[in-house]
Design an enzyme around this catalytic site. Structure first.
Site, PDB file in Angstrom:
ATOM      1  N   ASN A 116       0.832  -1.193   0.000  1.00 54.70           N
ATOM      2  CA  ASN A 116       0.000   0.000   0.000  1.00 54.70           C
ATOM      3  C   ASN A 116       0.874   1.252   0.000  1.00 54.70           C
ATOM      4  O   ASN A 116       0.603   2.213  -0.719  1.00 54.70           O
ATOM      5  CB  ASN A 116      -0.905  -0.028   1.234  1.00 54.70           C
ATOM      6  CG  ASN A 116      -2.100   0.871   1.127  1.00 54.70           C
ATOM      7  OD1 ASN A 116      -2.798   0.859   0.130  1.00 54.70           O
ATOM      8  ND2 ASN A 116      -2.350   1.633   2.165  1.00 54.70           N
ATOM      9  N   ILE A 125      -5.661   4.636  -7.368  1.00 57.38           N
ATOM     10  CA  ILE A 125      -5.604   3.400  -6.583  1.00 57.38           C
ATOM     11  C   ILE A 125      -5.787   3.901  -5.149  1.00 57.38           C
ATOM     12  O   ILE A 125      -4.854   4.435  -4.550  1.00 57.38           O
ATOM     13  CB  ILE A 125      -4.252   2.659  -6.751  1.00 57.38           C
ATOM     14  CG1 ILE A 125      -3.944   2.359  -8.215  1.00 57.38           C
ATOM     15  CG2 ILE A 125      -4.247   1.395  -5.892  1.00 57.38           C
ATOM     16  CD1 ILE A 125      -4.874   1.379  -8.883  1.00 57.38           C
ATOM     17  N   PRO A 126      -7.000   3.786  -4.608  1.00 60.85           N
ATOM     18  CA  PRO A 126      -7.376   4.562  -3.415  1.00 60.85           C
ATOM     19  C   PRO A 126      -6.823   4.060  -2.087  1.00 60.85           C
ATOM     20  O   PRO A 126      -7.559   3.672  -1.177  1.00 60.85           O
ATOM     21  CB  PRO A 126      -8.907   4.484  -3.451  1.00 60.85           C
ATOM     22  CG  PRO A 126      -9.180   3.150  -4.078  1.00 60.85           C
ATOM     23  CD  PRO A 126      -8.097   2.975  -5.117  1.00 60.85           C
ATOM     24  N   CYS A 127      -5.507   4.121  -1.930  1.00 64.45           N
ATOM     25  CA  CYS A 127      -4.888   3.705  -0.670  1.00 64.45           C
ATOM     26  C   CYS A 127      -5.295   4.628   0.477  1.00 64.45           C
ATOM     27  O   CYS A 127      -5.196   4.241   1.640  1.00 64.45           O
ATOM     28  CB  CYS A 127      -3.374   3.607  -0.808  1.00 64.45           C
ATOM     29  SG  CYS A 127      -2.566   5.096  -1.360  1.00 64.45           S
ATOM     30  N   HIS A 128      -5.802   5.829   0.153  1.00 65.78           N
ATOM     31  CA  HIS A 128      -6.280   6.730   1.211  1.00 65.78           C
ATOM     32  C   HIS A 128      -7.519   6.169   1.908  1.00 65.78           C
ATOM     33  O   HIS A 128      -7.857   6.600   2.997  1.00 65.78           O
ATOM     34  CB  HIS A 128      -6.564   8.132   0.636  1.00 65.78           C
ATOM     35  CG  HIS A 128      -7.662   8.181  -0.369  1.00 65.78           C
ATOM     36  ND1 HIS A 128      -7.457   7.860  -1.701  1.00 65.78           N
ATOM     37  CD2 HIS A 128      -8.975   8.491  -0.256  1.00 65.78           C
ATOM     38  CE1 HIS A 128      -8.593   7.993  -2.357  1.00 65.78           C
ATOM     39  NE2 HIS A 128      -9.528   8.365  -1.502  1.00 65.78           N
TER      40      HIS A 128
END
Length: 158
Positions: A116, A125-128
């Site tokens: 991540n 790529i929604p690592c948040h």
């Protein structure tokens, strides 16, 4: 390797540097600088202009998914993690454990966290959207304050 092009997007939470080839985006990262050094011009590749436009729509609350082509550069495991992250829907959250389970390796929680942290396609790529299993915010390469802002932004437009 193809020539790499760069373009800056000035978001409400800082400059985002978009990098890509003529065919696909390779990186979308927060840049810790104030001034835009790359400005869209006539010769800007179409894919960078499309990424710029879609990021703008996202920050205006008009876009929830991204459709421009991008390249995932990493190990098979990292790519599996990043692909699983795209399954966390707009304004939702998940945990490292959720991702580990979704890729069939429930014990790989730390490895998922490491993958991540190596995500080069911020927001897309929604690592948040990954939070701790206790519901608290966990690390974010762009800074926890940006992570908090992005999560609140998505809740505001949900």
């Amino acid at each position: 390797m193809s020539e790499l092009y760069k373009l800056d997007y000035e978001s409400p939470i800082g400059v985002i540097e978009i990098s890509g080839t003529i065919d696909a985006i390779c990186s979308i990262m927060f840049a810790e600088r104030d001034l835009k050094i790359n400005i869209m011009q006539e010769q800007t590749p179409k894919v960078l202009a499309e990424c710029f436009s879609q990021l703008d729509e996202y920050f205006k609350g008009e876009r929830r998914e991204f459709t421009f082509p991008y390249i995932l550069e990493g190990t098979i495991f990292q790519k599996n993690v990043w692909n699983a992250l795209t399954g966390i829907l707009y304004a939702n959250t998940g945990s490292y454990k959720d991702i580990a389970v979704s890729i069939g390796n429930g014990k790989a929680i730390r490895a998922v966290g490491s993958a991540n942290g190596r995500n080069k396609l911020s927001i897309v790529i929604p690592c948040h959207r990954i939070i701790g299993s206790n519901g608290k915010l966990t690390g974010y390469a762009g800074g926890l304050w940006r992570k908090e802002w992005l999560l609140q932004h998505e809740r505001n437009f949900n």
